[in-house]
Design a protein around this motif. Structure first.
Motif, short mmCIF file in Angstrom:
data_model
loop_
_atom_site.label_atom_id
_atom_site.label_comp_id
_atom_site.label_asym_id
_atom_site.label_seq_id
_atom_site.Cartn_x
_atom_site.Cartn_y
_atom_site.Cartn_z
N THR A 17 -6.21 -5.71 -7.66
CA THR A 17 -5.54 -4.66 -6.91
C THR A 17 -5.47 -3.41 -7.78
O THR A 17 -5.80 -3.44 -8.96
CB THR A 17 -4.09 -5.05 -6.52
OG1 THR A 17 -3.28 -4.97 -7.68
CG2 THR A 17 -4.03 -6.44 -5.93
N CYS A 18 -4.99 -2.34 -7.18
CA CYS A 18 -4.86 -1.07 -7.90
C CYS A 18 -3.64 -1.05 -8.79
O CYS A 18 -3.38 -0.05 -9.45
CB CYS A 18 -4.77 0.07 -6.89
SG CYS A 18 -3.34 -0.13 -5.81
N GLY B 282 0.80 -1.23 0.00
CA GLY B 282 0.00 0.00 0.00
C GLY B 282 0.83 1.27 0.00
O GLY B 282 0.28 2.35 0.22
N GLU C 273 -0.56 -2.40 -7.45
CA GLU C 273 0.57 -2.84 -6.65
C GLU C 273 0.22 -4.17 -5.99
O GLU C 273 -0.96 -4.46 -5.77
CB GLU C 273 0.98 -1.80 -5.63
CG GLU C 273 0.05 -1.51 -4.51
CD GLU C 273 0.75 -0.64 -3.46
OE1 GLU C 273 1.63 -1.16 -2.78
OE2 GLU C 273 0.43 0.56 -3.36
N ALA D 104 -5.10 -6.97 -0.03
CA ALA D 104 -6.46 -6.47 0.22
C ALA D 104 -7.36 -6.66 -1.00
O ALA D 104 -8.59 -6.72 -0.86
CB ALA D 104 -6.41 -4.99 0.59
N PHE E 38 -6.31 2.23 3.28
CA PHE E 38 -6.91 0.95 3.60
C PHE E 38 -5.95 0.06 4.42
O PHE E 38 -6.33 -0.97 4.92
CB PHE E 38 -7.33 0.21 2.33
CG PHE E 38 -8.52 0.84 1.61
CD1 PHE E 38 -9.11 1.99 2.08
CD2 PHE E 38 -9.05 0.27 0.46
CE1 PHE E 38 -10.19 2.59 1.43
CE2 PHE E 38 -10.13 0.85 -0.20
CZ PHE E 38 -10.70 2.01 0.28
N HIS E 39 -4.71 0.51 4.51
CA HIS E 39 -3.72 -0.22 5.33
C HIS E 39 -3.48 0.49 6.65
O HIS E 39 -2.50 0.23 7.34
CB HIS E 39 -2.40 -0.34 4.57
CG HIS E 39 -2.52 -1.14 3.32
ND1 HIS E 39 -2.22 -2.48 3.26
CD2 HIS E 39 -2.98 -0.81 2.10
CE1 HIS E 39 -2.46 -2.93 2.04
NE2 HIS E 39 -2.93 -1.94 1.30
N CYS F 257 -1.56 3.83 1.26
CA CYS F 257 -2.99 3.67 1.06
C CYS F 257 -3.70 3.59 2.42
O CYS F 257 -3.30 2.80 3.28
CB CYS F 257 -3.22 2.39 0.26
SG CYS F 257 -4.93 1.89 0.21
N CYS G 290 -8.77 -4.78 -3.09
CA CYS G 290 -9.98 -4.02 -2.73
C CYS G 290 -10.83 -3.64 -3.92
O CYS G 290 -11.95 -3.18 -3.76
CB CYS G 290 -9.59 -2.77 -1.96
SG CYS G 290 -8.86 -1.51 -3.03
N CYS H 12 -0.91 -6.45 -3.46
CA CYS H 12 -1.61 -6.09 -2.23
C CYS H 12 -2.62 -7.18 -1.91
O CYS H 12 -3.45 -7.54 -2.75
CB CYS H 12 -2.32 -4.75 -2.43
SG CYS H 12 -3.35 -4.31 -1.03
S1 SF4 Z 1 -6.04 -1.62 -0.58
FE1 SF4 Z 1 -4.95 0.16 -1.40
S2 SF4 Z 1 -2.98 -0.67 -2.07
FE2 SF4 Z 1 -4.36 -2.41 -1.81
S3 SF4 Z 1 -5.29 -2.78 -3.82
FE3 SF4 Z 1 -6.63 -1.41 -2.71
S4 SF4 Z 1 -6.02 0.69 -3.30
FE4 SF4 Z 1 -4.35 -0.73 -3.84
#
Ligand code: SF4
Lengths: 629, 65
Positions: free
Chosen positions: A317-318, A62, A320, A324, A525-526, A523, A326, A322
């Motif tokens: 993921t976005c 993140g 990177e 999550a 979210f972390h 990020c 998300c 990760c």
């Molecule tokens: S939680 Fe943040 S770093 Fe992880 S995929 Fe989602 S936007 Fe990207």
């Protein structure tokens, strides 16, 4: 580890560029340095800064957000907007930030490429944005595809594209979009610097409609996992990956709710706090709200999401790596809570197909989706109430907003189609819909010419003379706070009642915490570990956590010194707040005498109490962010 | 004894904010904490040890986004 922050200054007017180095210590990241550059150039140039935090490229998950700063055209003040993942490829440029000034002579794409130790190559290439936006797949998506298709082969590694859409040309709340590309194709996991109108700034002030960047520059990023694991073990008795996995549960999949992502978890827990039909639900009684939530959200809108997206594990993921994951998707449609809330229930849309249609249209146009949904729901209510006629807004129909008889599929589809028509009207300035100077100006103009009932229905935060922002979609007092930066989470947005003075202090405390992670490019979210660990990490790597925290506090103070929040201009804001307070007392049984006192004050003098409440929050903010000697 | 969210609670002297939250079943990662009305940054949860009689408030934060 990096001891300087490298800023690539690019003048879009002359194509002149140079690198300036700032020492780590007085400066730490894209927010404090962005604020410094914005202030340094104020009165001479408008600058748009974008860059990464010092942890970009590190092993911390993140840590690759791309942070945009500058004077926001729609907010009318300094703003910070963060885009997920786009910092990873930016890091390969070997600079920490780009500071853009000047205006290109014609609409252009900014190309930034760097091979190993060579200089960054900077090119401004003229393009015809109108033609590109009009081509398939349309708007920002067409711009991203066009730019990637034309320039990607010049990069040794896959580059990343930032793009704006026609909303950037027609309004002050155009956003910047970027989707990662894989094997030459978009992933549909669009990431946005959504709030603050930086797409409008990029296009209208700098005449840049896209940026493509990438490179192969290797720098000295922190990548020692064993060491990081040890830091995490000391605090959490867990390794970094395990702690991160635990802290990001809700964004991935929360077994407690059987869903994941912001859409899934928020709608699973909102209940009677649902905001619908341009916040009119705040005026309803609780049984009406919960009945609507059960019938249209839980049993339909959320159910569809869980079946289509969560059960089928459509997630990414976005850009990177990760855990999550998300980005919750249904095919090409990405589902986040706030856009699917404003261009969902707030507009009278409770069906995924309808919400996808409208959200996709707004995204392709390149709007700040939250503000776009807030404006659309306001216009729809004006149509519904007969305050404006369809012809005034360049559309042909009225919304279907009868909550009791609402047909989840057919009425949602109808309202989405109306929303699509309104977006086209905004882009083409049909009827009275000139949003080139923003929605607050429009509300003011319409209220003067057509009556105050129009303006009093638009829920927004007012800043300076013309600044505006549709609030975050949480029904609480924090969302309407007079902070220097609103529309993101530089405030406390929990659902409990907090006396306003204390709320101001909490807002200020939260702002500092959010600044810590924004300035490091992490990020949010972390933040389950990042807020707690950030000072430790800075201490371990740069050995001066105290200085870092001092700079963050000073940054918060400086941002707040530009706080020109204006008292709520819309009566519906007061409905929003008073509805929240009454719900706390009458539905949730909060017996706090302060709560009772405020409700009584509102009943005695609605506007006066609102002003007092607003000022009390402001006092709490100021007393926390101002240093008294 | 300390007060957690307005309710009296047995207190082990020397316990950190983090330990108090965890023993009350609250997730520190999702809490916005004030101690006697002053905001406590998360990086201090493991460092600050509320004194007996202190008023600790732990508010739950939404995830946002
Ligand atoms: S939680 Fe943040 S770093 Fe992880 S995929 Fe989602 S936007 Fe990207």
């Amino acid at each position: 580890m990096e001891k300087v922050i490298k800023v690539l200054h690019v003048d879009a007017g002359t194509s002149f560029y140079r690198v300036e180095r700032f020492p780590v210590g007085p400066f730490w990241g894209p927010v404090d340095l962005g604020l410094h550059l914005t202030g340094r150039e104020a009165g001479r140039h408008g600058v748009l800064n974008f860059g990464t935090g010092l942890l970009a490229g590190s092993i911390f998950p993140g840590s690759n957000r791309l942070i945009f700063t500058g004077h926001s055209p729609c907010w009318g003040g300094f703003y910070v907007s963060a885009m997920g993942g786009a910092g990873l490829i930016f890091d390969d440029l070997g600079v920490n930030m780009v500071s853009l000034r000047g205006r290109a002579p014609s609409p252009s794409v900014l190309v930034l490429n760097r091979e190993h130790g060579e200089e960054v190559q900077v090119e401004l290439a003229p393009v015809d944005p109108g033609r590109i936006w009009a081509s398939a797949p349309g708007g920002v998506y067409a711009m991203m595809d066009h730019v990637f298709g034309r320039w990607a082969r010049e990069f040794k590694q896959t580059p990343r594209v930032l793009a704006v859409g026609p909303a950037a040309a027609a309004t002050d709340f155009g956003a910047i979009a970027s989707a990662p590309y894989q094997d030459g194709r978009t992933t549909h996991a669009d990431c946005w610097a959504g709030r603050g109108g930086f797409g409008s700034k990029l296009f209208r002030e700098h005449n840049i409609c896209a940026v493509i960047y990438g490179g192969t520059c290797l720098d000295d990023d922190f990548r020692d996992r064993a060491v990081a694991d040890e830091w995490f073990r000391q605090r959490y008795e867990k390794k970094l990956a395990a702690k991160d996995f635990e802290a990001t549960t809700k964004y991935r999949f929360d077994p407690k709710f059987g869903t994941g992502g912001t859409f899934g978890v928020n709608y699973s827990t909102l209940g009677g706090r649902l905001l619908a039909f341009n916040y009119r639900s705040a005026l309803w009684d609780e049984p009406a709200r919960t009945a609507l939530n059960k019938r249209l959200v839980t049993d339909h809108y959320l159910k569809q999401f869980n079946e289509e997206t969560i059960a089928k594990k459509q997630q990414r993921t976005c850009g990177e790596p990760c855990s999550a994951v998300c980005k919750k998707l249904n095919g090409e449609f990405k589902k986040d809570y706030e856009p699917y809330q404003t261009m969902g229930p707030l507009c009278g849309i409770f069906d995924q197909r309808a919400a996808e249609r409208l959200n996709r249209h707004a995204d392709a146009a390149g709007f700040d989706a939250i503000s776009a949904g807030g404006v659309l729901s306001w216009l729809m209510e004006c149509l519904h109430e007969g305050l404006l006629k369809p012809g005034d807004l360049g559309v042909k129909s009225l919304p279907r907003w009868d909550a009791e008889k609402f047909d989840a599929v057919a009425d949602s589809a109808h309202n989405a189609e109306l929303g699509v028509g309104l977006i086209d009207s905004i882009l083409e300035s049909r009827g009275v819909l000139d949003l080139s100077l923003g929605a607050r100006k429009l509300a003011r103009r319409l209220s003067r010419s057509r009556g105050h009932e129009i303006g009093r229905r638009f829920v927004f935060l007012a800043n300076a003379r013309n600044g505006w922002m549709v609030p975050n979609q949480y029904w609480n007092a924090g969302a309407l706070s007079p902070m220097a930066v609103m529309g993101k989470y530089y405030m406390y947005y929990g659902f409990d009642f907090v006396p306003p003075r204390e709320l101001g202090r909490l807002n200020a405390g939260r702002m500092i915490q959010e600044l810590i992670i924004d300035d490091l490019g992490i990020c949010r979210f972390h933040r389950g570990w990042a807020e707690e660990m950030a000072p430790d990490i800075v201490q371990h790597i740069w050995g001066d956590s105290a200085r870092f925290q001092e700079v963050i506090r000073a940054t918060a103070g400086r941002v707040n010194s530009r706080n020109v929040a204006v008292f709520w201009e819309s009566d519906r804001n007061i409905d929003f707040l008073l509805g929240f307070l009454k719900r706390k007392r009458d539905v949730e049984g909060d017996k706090n005498p302060e709560l009772e006192r405020w409700i009584k004050a509102f009943e005695a003098d609605r506007r006066g109490a609102a002003l007092d409440f607003w000022y009390e929050i402001r006092k709490g903010v100021s007393e926390t962010l101002t240093t008294l000697y | 004894m300390i007060y957690l969210n307005g309710k009296p609670r047995e207190h082990r002297e020397g316990a950190t904010v983090r330990e108090i939250l965890e023993s009350a079943g609250l997730d520190p990662a999702l809490a916005v904490v004030t101690l006697d009305g002053t905001f406590v940054p998360p990086s201090d949860y493991g460092r600050i040890r509320p004194a007996p009689g202190a008023r600790l408030a732990a508010r739950k934060m939404m995830e946002g986004g």
